[in-house]
Design an enzyme around this catalytic site. Structure first.
Site, PDB file in Angstrom:
ATOM      1  N   LYS A  11       0.833  -1.202   0.000  1.00 36.72           N
ATOM      2  CA  LYS A  11       0.000   0.000   0.000  1.00 36.72           C
ATOM      3  C   LYS A  11       0.877   1.266   0.000  1.00 36.72           C
ATOM      4  O   LYS A  11       2.095   1.183   0.216  1.00 36.72           O
ATOM      5  CB  LYS A  11      -0.919  -0.039   1.223  1.00 36.72           C
ATOM      6  CG  LYS A  11      -1.947  -1.183   1.171  1.00 36.72           C
ATOM      7  CD  LYS A  11      -2.878  -1.138   2.375  1.00 36.72           C
ATOM      8  CE  LYS A  11      -3.946  -2.218   2.293  1.00 36.72           C
ATOM      9  NZ  LYS A  11      -4.900  -2.129   3.431  1.00 36.72           N
ATOM     10  N   TYR A  51     -12.355  -2.752  -3.680  1.00 43.30           N
ATOM     11  CA  TYR A  51     -12.939  -2.719  -2.336  1.00 43.30           C
ATOM     12  C   TYR A  51     -14.470  -2.755  -2.363  1.00 43.30           C
ATOM     13  O   TYR A  51     -15.115  -2.248  -1.442  1.00 43.30           O
ATOM     14  CB  TYR A  51     -12.436  -1.492  -1.563  1.00 43.30           C
ATOM     15  CG  TYR A  51     -11.026  -1.648  -1.033  1.00 43.30           C
ATOM     16  CD1 TYR A  51     -10.672  -2.730  -0.209  1.00 43.30           C
ATOM     17  CD2 TYR A  51     -10.040  -0.713  -1.331  1.00 43.30           C
ATOM     18  CE1 TYR A  51      -9.384  -2.868   0.288  1.00 43.30           C
ATOM     19  CE2 TYR A  51      -8.740  -0.846  -0.834  1.00 43.30           C
ATOM     20  CZ  TYR A  51      -8.427  -1.925  -0.020  1.00 43.30           C
ATOM     21  OH  TYR A  51      -7.149  -2.063   0.477  1.00 43.30           O
ATOM     22  N   PHE A  59     -15.382   3.313   7.016  1.00 44.79           N
ATOM     23  CA  PHE A  59     -13.969   3.503   6.665  1.00 44.79           C
ATOM     24  C   PHE A  59     -13.706   3.454   5.167  1.00 44.79           C
ATOM     25  O   PHE A  59     -12.569   3.629   4.735  1.00 44.79           O
ATOM     26  CB  PHE A  59     -13.085   2.474   7.393  1.00 44.79           C
ATOM     27  CG  PHE A  59     -13.376   1.025   7.056  1.00 44.79           C
ATOM     28  CD1 PHE A  59     -12.844   0.432   5.919  1.00 44.79           C
ATOM     29  CD2 PHE A  59     -14.176   0.262   7.891  1.00 44.79           C
ATOM     30  CE1 PHE A  59     -13.101  -0.885   5.613  1.00 44.79           C
ATOM     31  CE2 PHE A  59     -14.439  -1.079   7.585  1.00 44.79           C
ATOM     32  CZ  PHE A  59     -13.904  -1.649   6.454  1.00 44.79           C
ATOM     33  N   ARG A  87      -1.695 -14.233   4.048  1.00 44.34           N
ATOM     34  CA  ARG A  87      -2.462 -13.534   5.101  1.00 44.34           C
ATOM     35  C   ARG A  87      -1.847 -13.789   6.475  1.00 44.34           C
ATOM     36  O   ARG A  87      -1.847 -12.903   7.336  1.00 44.34           O
ATOM     37  CB  ARG A  87      -3.933 -13.923   5.052  1.00 44.34           C
ATOM     38  CG  ARG A  87      -4.504 -13.466   3.705  1.00 44.34           C
ATOM     39  CD  ARG A  87      -5.852 -12.942   3.620  1.00 44.34           C
ATOM     40  NE  ARG A  87      -6.636 -12.605   4.715  1.00 44.34           N
ATOM     41  CZ  ARG A  87      -7.282 -11.426   4.846  1.00 44.34           C
ATOM     42  NH1 ARG A  87      -7.067 -10.449   3.965  1.00 44.34           N
ATOM     43  NH2 ARG A  87      -8.095 -11.221   5.830  1.00 44.34           N
ATOM     44  N   THR A  93      -5.546  -7.353  10.668  1.00 45.53           N
ATOM     45  CA  THR A  93      -5.768  -6.056  10.017  1.00 45.53           C
ATOM     46  C   THR A  93      -5.167  -4.868  10.775  1.00 45.53           C
ATOM     47  O   THR A  93      -4.562  -3.986  10.164  1.00 45.53           O
ATOM     48  CB  THR A  93      -7.293  -5.838   9.831  1.00 45.53           C
ATOM     49  OG1 THR A  93      -7.831  -6.953   9.122  1.00 45.53           O
ATOM     50  CG2 THR A  93      -7.573  -4.554   9.065  1.00 45.53           C
ATOM     51  N   ARG A 104       2.637  -6.706   9.355  1.00 44.48           N
ATOM     52  CA  ARG A 104       1.935  -5.615  10.037  1.00 44.48           C
ATOM     53  C   ARG A 104       2.385  -5.470  11.487  1.00 44.48           C
ATOM     54  O   ARG A 104       2.507  -4.356  12.006  1.00 44.48           O
ATOM     55  CB  ARG A 104       0.429  -5.842   9.953  1.00 44.48           C
ATOM     56  CG  ARG A 104      -0.133  -5.601   8.548  1.00 44.48           C
ATOM     57  CD  ARG A 104      -1.513  -6.193   8.400  1.00 44.48           C
ATOM     58  NE  ARG A 104      -2.189  -5.808   7.158  1.00 44.48           N
ATOM     59  CZ  ARG A 104      -3.326  -6.359   6.746  1.00 44.48           C
ATOM     60  NH1 ARG A 104      -3.913  -7.306   7.467  1.00 44.48           N
ATOM     61  NH2 ARG A 104      -3.888  -5.959   5.611  1.00 44.48           N
ATOM     62  N   ASN A 118      -1.910  -0.124   7.044  1.00 46.08           N
ATOM     63  CA  ASN A 118      -1.391  -1.425   7.464  1.00 46.08           C
ATOM     64  C   ASN A 118      -0.532  -2.120   6.413  1.00 46.08           C
ATOM     65  O   ASN A 118      -0.419  -3.340   6.414  1.00 46.08           O
ATOM     66  CB  ASN A 118      -2.536  -2.304   7.949  1.00 46.08           C
ATOM     67  CG  ASN A 118      -3.593  -2.516   6.893  1.00 46.08           C
ATOM     68  OD1 ASN A 118      -3.433  -2.096   5.755  1.00 46.08           O
ATOM     69  ND2 ASN A 118      -4.658  -3.197   7.257  1.00 46.08           N
ATOM     70  N   HIS A 121      -2.017  -5.495   1.365  1.00 48.80           N
ATOM     71  CA  HIS A 121      -3.288  -6.172   1.117  1.00 48.80           C
ATOM     72  C   HIS A 121      -2.964  -7.582   0.644  1.00 48.80           C
ATOM     73  O   HIS A 121      -2.029  -7.774  -0.134  1.00 48.80           O
ATOM     74  CB  HIS A 121      -4.086  -5.443   0.029  1.00 48.80           C
ATOM     75  CG  HIS A 121      -5.224  -6.266  -0.501  1.00 48.80           C
ATOM     76  ND1 HIS A 121      -6.452  -6.312   0.118  1.00 48.80           N
ATOM     77  CD2 HIS A 121      -5.297  -7.131  -1.562  1.00 48.80           C
ATOM     78  CE1 HIS A 121      -7.250  -7.135  -0.549  1.00 48.80           C
ATOM     79  NE2 HIS A 121      -6.570  -7.649  -1.570  1.00 48.80           N
ATOM     80  N   GLU A 132      -9.448 -10.160  -8.053  1.00 54.84           N
ATOM     81  CA  GLU A 132      -8.513  -9.051  -7.833  1.00 54.84           C
ATOM     82  C   GLU A 132      -7.330  -9.117  -8.801  1.00 54.84           C
ATOM     83  O   GLU A 132      -6.872  -8.077  -9.289  1.00 54.84           O
ATOM     84  CB  GLU A 132      -8.025  -9.076  -6.375  1.00 54.84           C
ATOM     85  CG  GLU A 132      -9.162  -8.776  -5.393  1.00 54.84           C
ATOM     86  CD  GLU A 132      -8.782  -8.990  -3.936  1.00 54.84           C
ATOM     87  OE1 GLU A 132      -7.624  -9.376  -3.644  1.00 54.84           O
ATOM     88  OE2 GLU A 132      -9.655  -8.765  -3.064  1.00 54.84           O
TER      89      GLU A 132
END
Ligand code: DAT
Ligand code: MG
Length: 137
Positions: A11, A51, A59, A87, A93, A104, A118, A121, A132
């Site tokens: 990100k 998203y 948010f 993940r 998150t 993270r 964070n 993704h 995606e």
């Protein structure tokens, strides 16, 4: 078992903080293959599609604004159970409570902002990964 592909995004906070290499290092160290990579300045249409599941949540708008605040590095990663595995590497998150040893948890910061910055993704299911990857590549 067929090799599974997943979408990882570094990100804008990760790119701005020069953490792309460190994040890629962790992905490669885990044994995943880097299949494709590109730097993207995401626009509203791309992020709205990406998203989709979060549209209408409080948010959502700050999240999309944040994702347009700078370039994102998109990665196509392959490996056995890479969706679930990445993940786990990323951590939960909220970076404040993400476990030590995760991207993270080790590198994320609580900046006191509404949108949690964070760093990464990762797709959350085979259906999301296919959808995606088609959006970003
Ligand atoms: P994840 O990125 O762990 O899959 P998610 O899909 O639920 O999390 O949410 C997408 C992003 O939106 C997440 O990375 C950070 C932001 N976000 C999620 N929940 C939030 C919340 N309660 N407040 C602020 N930002 C949030
Ligand atoms: Mg998600």
């Amino acid at each position: 078992m067929p090799v599974e592909e997943t979408l990882v995004l570094v990100k804008p906070d990760g790119v701005a903080r020069n953490l792309t290499g460190e994040i890629l290092r962790r992905i490669e160290a885990k044994g995943y293959q880097l299949v494709d990579i590109k730097l993207v300045e995401a626009d509203l249409d791309l992020l709205a599609a990406h998203y989709e599941e979060h549209q209408g949540k409080p948010f959502y708008e700050p999240l999309v604004e944040f994702m347009m605040s700078g370039p994102v590095v998109a990665l196509r990663i392959a490996g056995n159970r890479s969706i679930e595995g990445f993940r786990a590497l990323a951590g939960t998150t909220d970076p404040t409570t993400a476990a030590a040893g995760t991207i993270r948890g080790d590198l994320g910061r609580d900046w006191g902002l509404r949108v949690q910055q964070n760093l990464v993704h990762g797709s959350d299911s085979p259906e999301s990964a296919a959808r995606e990857l088609a959006l970003w590549f």
